[in-house]
Every structure is written in structure tokens, then in C-alpha cells.
Design a protein around this motif. Structure first.
Motif, mmCIF file in Angstrom:
data_model
loop_
_atom_site.group_PDB
_atom_site.id
_atom_site.type_symbol
_atom_site.label_atom_id
_atom_site.label_comp_id
_atom_site.label_asym_id
_atom_site.label_seq_id
_atom_site.Cartn_x
_atom_site.Cartn_y
_atom_site.Cartn_z
ATOM 1 N N VAL A 195 1.079 -1.546 0.269
ATOM 2 C CA VAL A 195 -0.063 -0.178 0.257
ATOM 3 C C VAL A 195 0.714 1.270 0.000
ATOM 4 O O VAL A 195 0.797 2.143 -0.715
ATOM 5 C CB VAL A 195 -0.609 -0.136 0.998
ATOM 6 N N ARG A 390 -8.306 -1.208 -1.842
ATOM 7 C CA ARG A 390 -7.723 -0.943 -0.746
ATOM 8 C C ARG A 390 -6.431 -1.972 -0.227
ATOM 9 O O ARG A 390 -5.661 -2.565 -0.073
ATOM 10 C CB ARG A 390 -8.672 -1.250 -0.222
ATOM 11 N N PHE A 397 -5.568 -0.231 4.959
ATOM 12 C CA PHE A 397 -5.680 0.326 4.606
ATOM 13 C C PHE A 397 -7.013 1.598 5.535
ATOM 14 O O PHE A 397 -6.139 2.741 5.618
ATOM 15 C CB PHE A 397 -6.378 0.475 3.239
#
Length: 465
Positions: A195, A390, A397
Motif C-alpha cells: 500500500v 484497498r 488501509f
């Protein structure tokens, strides 16, 4: 119309600029000073159609999901295919050669990751497959962090989750405390967040795990294509990674690690090749890699993975690191200058340039508007591939973001300064003016209301007449 109205109405409110003009403008603009692509990729120079007609050079900023094949990998696959055959028991030359190629690839993978002499290298489909295999062999609890990809969050049968803290240092203290509180068999962590790109200190994590009698597994799906990983030197007990993220998208990954747990575990797949003998009343299972590689292996995938790792070695660890770090700084500095954008970060350990130790990944959320629509417009109108969602890391997240979804741009060895600048320019234009075309939201996501982009001829090969 305001930014909010542009993204809220999802309607085109201005005439679409001619796609041909986009091509002309991009070609006329002087190439920015900065790092160019480091590796030759099979998709180098790929042109993709855009809405309204015309083609633009494709900008691939979705490398964290799947990286394109290196050209040398594609060439190697082409050379090997005529000799492809079943392995291990065939008497013909192609079969014997295919067998040799798989075993040579196994040795090449072991050498690349610094495996110990007695470690196993089990070929799998991908990181998810590798970690599910390992999950069936762990004799006790597994401790994981909340920043894990679902591939390293869901497989474990007995899972204890530790929530990350504000800094990496504080997170290490929390893991240390959890392992001291109750013994565990395994600590399983990602090498780098898919991420945010933030890199974890694997050596230190291994020390913490071993100090409490646990082993450590590392999900290196993101880390290994960008940084060299040394299993023995870092004290890693198990390493899992995917070829499709390491410029070898031919369906192979690997689990590398200690043999005892794997030899004691049930065979991952029950079938031919995993057995010494089968009787009506029982089975004698093999040990070693064969125990978990039943069926015909992915010969081409194993060869491609080994060839990709060899090419990454040839490019050089320092050269790749310097190249990607320069582009990462360019990307993050450009995003910091954008209005209405927030870059996600899991930890506050930034030093020096403010990035900390981070791969070429940036995930943003918008103050207002839909990142899904933004991603669709980047692809359909500008030929830029990113990802919205996500990112199969929902707990992390949700802890770091304030909106429902984010937009991720990710770099690789083939990325260039022009790629970064194209993205930043298009992002600024879309946030300021909105998309040039109308889009509808479907269960699969945002798509152009009228999509006039032609498909290549081969895409219709399987269509029914």
C-alpha cells in the motif's frame, strides 16, 4: 464546475480534446531530465488507444500488481517452448532437458535469495500459494501484523494479529511484547507494504522472532523485485515470492526455507510425483520438494522466474536501488505539490528526504471525489495504468486512510521520469477539470459510457463466430 461537482456528477461537461492532440503534445514536449528506464521490458514502447481516437505511449504505474515480462525472459521462453515436455520420468531428450531446466532454475532461485544449503525451494503458483503451503506446516500459532496483504493474513490456521503503531520502532516493540507474552511458532511479516511501499527491517524482525523461539517467514512479493533479499544473512526461515511481480509473469512463484516443517506436513497436493508408493491401504509420501509439487510442474514458469532473477542481478542491486529511489522522490515530491491529494503512510519514521525506507509505491486519497473514476479516466483518456481500491490489505488501509478507497501508483525497473511526469500532469488536469468523457459505475468499477477504443486482433481469437 468545481472539482466536487466534476467527480460527483460523473458527467462529461466539456468537449473532449482530440486524442491526436494528446499524442502530438506528448511528443513535442521536451523529455524531462531524470532517470530513464533501467531494464528492457517486453511492453517497452507499447501504444494503447485512448477515448476519442488515437494512441499514446502506455505508462505502466501498476507494477506492484503485476510487472511486465523482461524482454530477455520473453526470449528465453520462446527458446525453451519447442523443447517443452513432461519432466522426471520421460526418456526422450525434450523431457530430460525440461527436467534439467526445472532443477537448474531451482538452484538459480536458491542462489539468488541466499538460501542455506539444506533449504528447500518449492515452486508454487505465486506468493499466496506459497504461504498457504507453509500455513499447513506451521506447528503452532502464527503472529502477523495488520499491515499484511491478505495473502499473509488469511492462510494461517491459528493467527494472532498485532496492530501496527505510529512508528516502525514502536511496532517492533509491540511484536516483541506479543511474542514474549505467549510463545508462537512463527512470525510472518511482509518485507514491504504493497500500500505505502514502506520497507520493514527484516534483520531486526528475525532477531526478535528467534529471541522468543519463533521462526520468521517473509512475504517478499513486493520487496524481492526491488531489493536483494538474503535468506541466510538476514536469518529468514521462510521466504515467499511471485514471478509475476518480478518481471516473469508466467505463473510461477516459490517458497524457500527450512525442510523440517515441510517434510513433517501433509503433502500440499495429493497426486502423482509426491509419492514413493501407493497401496490400497496407504501411501508412502516423499520428502523434500517433491512432497509438495505433485502433478506436472510449470516448467516454463520456473525457467522464466530464474531468468528474470538472473537479469535483475545483471542490472545490479545498486543501480536498481538508485534508479527507483530517484523516481520515488520525484513521484512523492510531485504528489506533495498536488492540491486535494493526501499520500498514505503507515509509519512516522521518515528521515532525510522525508520518505524513510520506501519502494516506488505511492497511494493517495482525494479530499473529494472518486479515486475509481480518476483511475478509469487516467487509463481511458491518458493511457496511464494505476490501481484503485484497498489493495488486498483492508485492515492496514482502513487504519491509514480516511476515505473508502485509494489510488496507487507503483514504479519498477522499466519506469522513467517521463512516466512519473505524465502521471502527475494527468492527475493535476483531472482533479482540476474532471474527466473529458462520461463514465458509468458498474459492479466491476467505473467504465466509459461510450468506449470507442479498438481491441487488438488477437483479443478476438477466442470469440465465438
Amino acid at each position: 464546475m468545481t472539482v466536487t461537482e466534476q467527480f460527483a456528477t460523473r458527467e462529461a461537461v466539456r468537449p473532449a480534446p482530440a486524442a491526436q492532440a494528446t499524442v502530438t503534445d506528448a511528443a513535442a514536449r521536451p523529455r524531462p531530465v531524470g532517470p530513464g528506464p533501467l531494464a528492457v521490458l517486453a511492453d517497452a514502447g507499447l501504444e494503447v488507444p485512448v477515448l476519442g481516437g488515437g494512441f499514446v505511449r502506455h505508462v505502466n504505474l501498476d507494477v506492484a500488481a503485476s510487472a511486465p515480462a523482461l524482454e530477455v525472459v520473453a526470449q528465453q521462453v520462446t527458446r525453451v517452448l519447442p523443447y517443452y515436455a513432461s519432466v522426471h520420468r520421460g526418456s526422450g531428450y525434450p523431457s530430460q532437458l525440461s527436467t534439467s531446466l526445472v532443477e537448474d532454475a531451482r538452484l538459480a532461485v536458491a542462489r539468488h535469495v541466499g538460501a542455506r544449503d539444506d533449504d528447500l525451494v518449492v515452486f508454487t503458483r505465486n506468493t499466496t500459494d506459497a504461504l498457504n503451503l507453509l500455513a499447513g506446516a506451521v506447528p503452532g500459532d502464527t503472529v502477523v501484523l495488520d499491515l499484511e496483504h491478505h495473502a499473509n493474513l488469511l492462510p494461517w490456521r491459528s493467527r494472532r494479529l498485532v496492530e501496527g503503531r505510529a512508528t516502525i520502532a514502536a511496532t517492533l516493540e509491540a511484536l516483541d511484547a506479543e511474542l514474549a507474552r505467549t510463545p508462537a511458532a512463527l512470525l510472518s511479516v511482509t518485507g514491504a507494504s504493497n500500500v505505502t511501499g514502506e520497507v520493514l527491517p527484516i534483520d531486526r524482525l528475525a532477531e526478535i522472532a528467534h529471541a522468543h523461539g519463533a521462526r520468521i517467514a517473509v512475504d517478499a512479493a513486493q520487496l524481492l523485485p526491488h531489493r536483494r533479499v538474503d535468506v541466510a544473512a538476514s536469518g529468514i526461515d521462510y521466504l515467499a515470492f511471485s514471478g509475476h511481480k518480478a518481471y516473469a509473469p508466467f505463473g510461477a512463484g516459490a517458497l524457500v526455507g527450512r525442510a523440517d516443517w515441510l517434510d513433517a506436513a501433509p503433502a500440499y497436493l495429493a497426486g502423482g510425483g509426491a509419492v514413493d508408493a501407493v497401496r490400497v491401504d496407504g501411501v508412502d509420501w516423499k520428502h523434500g520438494v517433491e512432497r509438495h509439487e505433485a502433478g506436472t510442474p510449470n516448467v516454463i514458469g520456473a525457467v522464466a522466474l530464474a531468468r528474470a532473477l538472473a537479469e535483475l542481478e545483471r542490472l545490479g542491486d545498486d543501480a536498481r536501488h538508485d534508479h527507483e529511489q530517484a523516481l520515488t522522490r520525484r513521484l512523492h515530491e510531485g504528489l506533495a505539490a498536488q492540491r486535494g491529494v493526501r499520500v498514505l503512510s503507515g509509519f512516522g519514521d521518515e528521515q532525510g528526504d522525508g520518505l524513510g525506507d520506501r519502494l516506488g509505491i505511492a497511494t493517495i486519497e482525494l479530499e473529494r471525489g472518486s479515486v475509481g473514476l480518476l483511475a478509469a479516466a487516467l487509463g481511458a483518456e491518458h493511457g496511464i495504468s494505476v490501481r484503485a481500491g484497498r489493495f488486498c490489505a483492508h485492515p492496514f488501509f482502513e487504519r491509514t486512510a480516511t476515505r473508502a478507497n485509494g489510488l496507487r501508483a507503483s514504479l519498477g525497473a522499466g519506469s522513467s521520469a517521463d512516466d512519473v511526469d505524465r502521471f502527475l500532469d494527468a492527475l493535476a488536469t483531472l482533479i482540476a477539470d474532471g474527466p473529458a468523457h462520461a463514465y458509468d459505475r458498474s459492479p466491476e468499477g467505473w467504465c466509459p459510457r461510450v468506449d470507442d477504443r479498438p481491441r487488438p486482433d488477437f483479443a478476438a481469437d477466442f470469440a465465438l463466430a
